[in-house]
Design a protein around this motif. Structure first.
Motif, PDB file in Angstrom:
ATOM      1  N   LEU A  65      -0.604  -0.008   4.292  1.00 36.45           N
ATOM      2  CA  LEU A  65      -1.029  -1.150   3.485  1.00 36.45           C
ATOM      3  C   LEU A  65      -2.441  -0.955   2.943  1.00 36.45           C
ATOM      4  CD1 LEU A  65       0.338  -4.128   5.622  1.00 36.45           C
ATOM      5  CD2 LEU A  65       1.249  -3.283   3.451  1.00 36.45           C
ATOM      6  N   ASP A  66      -3.336  -0.441   3.778  1.00 41.06           N
ATOM      7  CA  ASP A  66      -4.707  -0.200   3.327  1.00 41.06           C
ATOM      8  C   ASP A  66      -4.746   0.852   2.225  1.00 41.06           C
ATOM      9  OD1 ASP A  66      -5.713  -2.066   5.075  1.00 41.06           O
ATOM     10  OD2 ASP A  66      -6.256  -0.606   6.624  1.00 41.06           O
ATOM     11  N   GLN A  67      -3.936   1.886   2.370  1.00 42.03           N
ATOM     12  CA  GLN A  67      -3.883   2.926   1.344  1.00 42.03           C
ATOM     13  C   GLN A  67      -3.300   2.385   0.044  1.00 42.03           C
ATOM     14  OE1 GLN A  67      -1.666   5.700   3.871  1.00 42.03           O
ATOM     15  NE2 GLN A  67      -3.318   7.190   3.647  1.00 42.03           N
ATOM     16  N   ARG A  68      -2.313   1.515   0.156  1.00 45.03           N
ATOM     17  CA  ARG A  68      -1.732   0.897  -1.037  1.00 45.03           C
ATOM     18  C   ARG A  68      -2.794   0.090  -1.788  1.00 45.03           C
ATOM     19  NH1 ARG A  68       4.080   0.264  -0.988  1.00 45.03           N
ATOM     20  NH2 ARG A  68       3.923  -1.716  -2.090  1.00 45.03           N
ATOM     21  N   ALA A  69      -3.575  -0.669  -1.037  1.00 44.98           N
ATOM     22  CA  ALA A  69      -4.627  -1.478  -1.656  1.00 44.98           C
ATOM     23  C   ALA A  69      -5.654  -0.590  -2.351  1.00 44.98           C
ATOM     24  CB  ALA A  69      -5.299  -2.352  -0.604  1.00 44.98           C
ATOM     25  N   ALA A  70      -5.998   0.524  -1.709  1.00 43.36           N
ATOM     26  CA  ALA A  70      -6.973   1.440  -2.298  1.00 43.36           C
ATOM     27  C   ALA A  70      -6.420   2.094  -3.560  1.00 43.36           C
ATOM     28  CB  ALA A  70      -7.363   2.507  -1.277  1.00 43.36           C
ATOM     29  N   LEU A  71      -5.152   2.475  -3.528  1.00 46.04           N
ATOM     30  CA  LEU A  71      -4.531   3.102  -4.696  1.00 46.04           C
ATOM     31  C   LEU A  71      -4.400   2.118  -5.853  1.00 46.04           C
ATOM     32  CD1 LEU A  71      -1.770   5.222  -2.928  1.00 46.04           C
ATOM     33  CD2 LEU A  71      -3.657   6.113  -4.306  1.00 46.04           C
ATOM     34  N   GLU A  72      -4.111   0.865  -5.509  1.00 44.90           N
ATOM     35  CA  GLU A  72      -4.017  -0.166  -6.554  1.00 44.90           C
ATOM     36  C   GLU A  72      -5.347  -0.289  -7.294  1.00 44.90           C
ATOM     37  OE1 GLU A  72      -4.724  -3.822  -8.467  1.00 44.90           O
ATOM     38  OE2 GLU A  72      -5.558  -3.433  -6.468  1.00 44.90           O
ATOM     39  N   LYS A  73      -6.444  -0.263  -6.557  1.00 47.12           N
ATOM     40  CA  LYS A  73      -7.767  -0.362  -7.173  1.00 47.12           C
ATOM     41  C   LYS A  73      -8.118   0.918  -7.932  1.00 47.12           C
ATOM     42  CE  LYS A  73      -9.631  -3.641  -3.804  1.00 47.12           C
ATOM     43  NZ  LYS A  73     -10.637  -3.870  -2.733  1.00 47.12           N
ATOM     44  N   GLN A  74      -7.735   2.051  -7.363  1.00 44.36           N
ATOM     45  CA  GLN A  74      -8.038   3.341  -7.992  1.00 44.36           C
ATOM     46  C   GLN A  74      -7.412   3.445  -9.382  1.00 44.36           C
ATOM     47  OE1 GLN A  74      -7.046   6.766  -5.544  1.00 44.36           O
ATOM     48  NE2 GLN A  74      -6.765   8.058  -7.344  1.00 44.36           N
ATOM     49  N   HIS A  75      -6.232   2.860  -9.533  1.00 46.29           N
ATOM     50  CA  HIS A  75      -5.506   2.942 -10.806  1.00 46.29           C
ATOM     51  C   HIS A  75      -5.564   1.629 -11.584  1.00 46.29           C
ATOM     52  CE1 HIS A  75      -3.845   6.885  -9.817  1.00 46.29           C
ATOM     53  NE2 HIS A  75      -3.613   6.427  -8.600  1.00 46.29           N
ATOM     54  N   ALA A  76      -6.585   0.837 -11.329  1.00 47.21           N
ATOM     55  CA  ALA A  76      -6.686  -0.496 -11.934  1.00 47.21           C
ATOM     56  C   ALA A  76      -6.593  -0.466 -13.455  1.00 47.21           C
ATOM     57  CB  ALA A  76      -7.987  -1.164 -11.497  1.00 47.21           C
ATOM     58  N   ALA A  77      -7.141   0.557 -14.075  1.00 42.98           N
ATOM     59  CA  ALA A  77      -7.157   0.621 -15.541  1.00 42.98           C
ATOM     60  C   ALA A  77      -5.763   0.819 -16.135  1.00 42.98           C
ATOM     61  CB  ALA A  77      -8.076   1.748 -16.002  1.00 42.98           C
ATOM     62  N   HIS A  78      -4.820   1.269 -15.321  1.00 45.73           N
ATOM     63  CA  HIS A  78      -3.468   1.535 -15.825  1.00 45.73           C
ATOM     64  C   HIS A  78      -2.577   0.292 -15.852  1.00 45.73           C
ATOM     65  CE1 HIS A  78      -4.550   5.594 -16.027  1.00 45.73           C
ATOM     66  NE2 HIS A  78      -3.663   6.160 -15.228  1.00 45.73           N
TER      67      HIS A  78
END
Length: 227
Positions: free
Chosen positions: A172-185
């Motif tokens: 879940l923590d990794q999902r949240a981080a990935l969501e933010k990492q790709h926010a521009a998409h």
């Protein structure tokens, strides 16, 4: 969903004008490749709520055999806005690839009939329905996205699950981080159709532990809500 697909139409027009535009990591002379869209099917293009209602009526969480039978019925209706958008994309010369975890074989044949019944864009000269089990593909959709990206410039991605955009077997923590990492998409190149009914988020909540009872999975969901 109609709002999402209307917004995607604007982004599609932008992507066709910008030859360097890609929704997937591509290098080399990808700008010379023909344009394509990659879309999930279930709860992205086709609505399976009637099947979910059957499961509720039977007090069943999931039944693989029942799912296959539902697929074979080819009764799933288009998600509002999806068909119109994809027809527009096809009219602009964009190839649509359907990347689904429906199984290769009888589920694939039935899915083809279901899509054809409503007139979803199709190509007979290449395989545009990429299923789980085909070419030894697993449920992880990343290899199929890579397969498409070798021959096409990927303009947009559509799905109802993390796995429709990036590998989803993460915490879940990794999902949240990935969501933010790709926010521009999100909302520009990646279009997520909300699905609160099922998805990889459930598996992540359960820690990808398939041995958990149905009751324990529900407890995990409540625990997450209280955080």
């Amino acid at each position: 969903t109609q709002t999402i697909y209307r917004g995607a139409r604007t982004q599609l027009d932008r992507s066709l004008k910008d030859r360097k535009w890609s929704a997937f990591p591509q290098s080399g002379r990808y700008h010379k490749l023909p344009p394509a869209i990659i879309a999930d099917i279930d709860e992205t293009l086709l609505d399976n709520s009637a099947f979910q209602a059957r499961m509720v009526a039977r007090d069943i969480n999931w039944d693989a055999a029942a799912w296959t039978e539902w697929c074979k019925e080819a009764k799933a209706e288009p998600i509002p806005g999806a068909l119109e958008f994809l027809k527009y994309a096809a009219s602009r010369g964009v190839t649509v690839f359907y990347v689904t975890n429906r199984k290769h074989g009888e589920e694939e044949d039935a899915t083809r009939r279901n899509l054809a019944k409503f007139g979803f864009p199709w190509r007979d000269d290449i395989d545009v329905l990429l299923t789980a089990g085909e070419n030894n593909w697993t449920s992880d959709k990343q290899p199929r996205r890579e397969f498409v990206a070798r021959s096409f410039r990927v303009l947009l991605l559509f799905g109802d699950d993390f796995n429709d955009f990036i590998p989803a077997h993460v915490s879940l923590d990794q999902r949240a981080a990935l969501e933010k990492q790709h926010a521009a998409h999100w909302g520009t190149k990646w279009f997520l159709i909300p699905n609160p009914t099922y998805g990889s988020w459930e598996a992540a909540l359960a820690g990808f532990d398939r041995s958990l009872s149905r009751e324990r999975v529900v407890e995990r969901k409540y625990e997450s809500l209280r955080k």
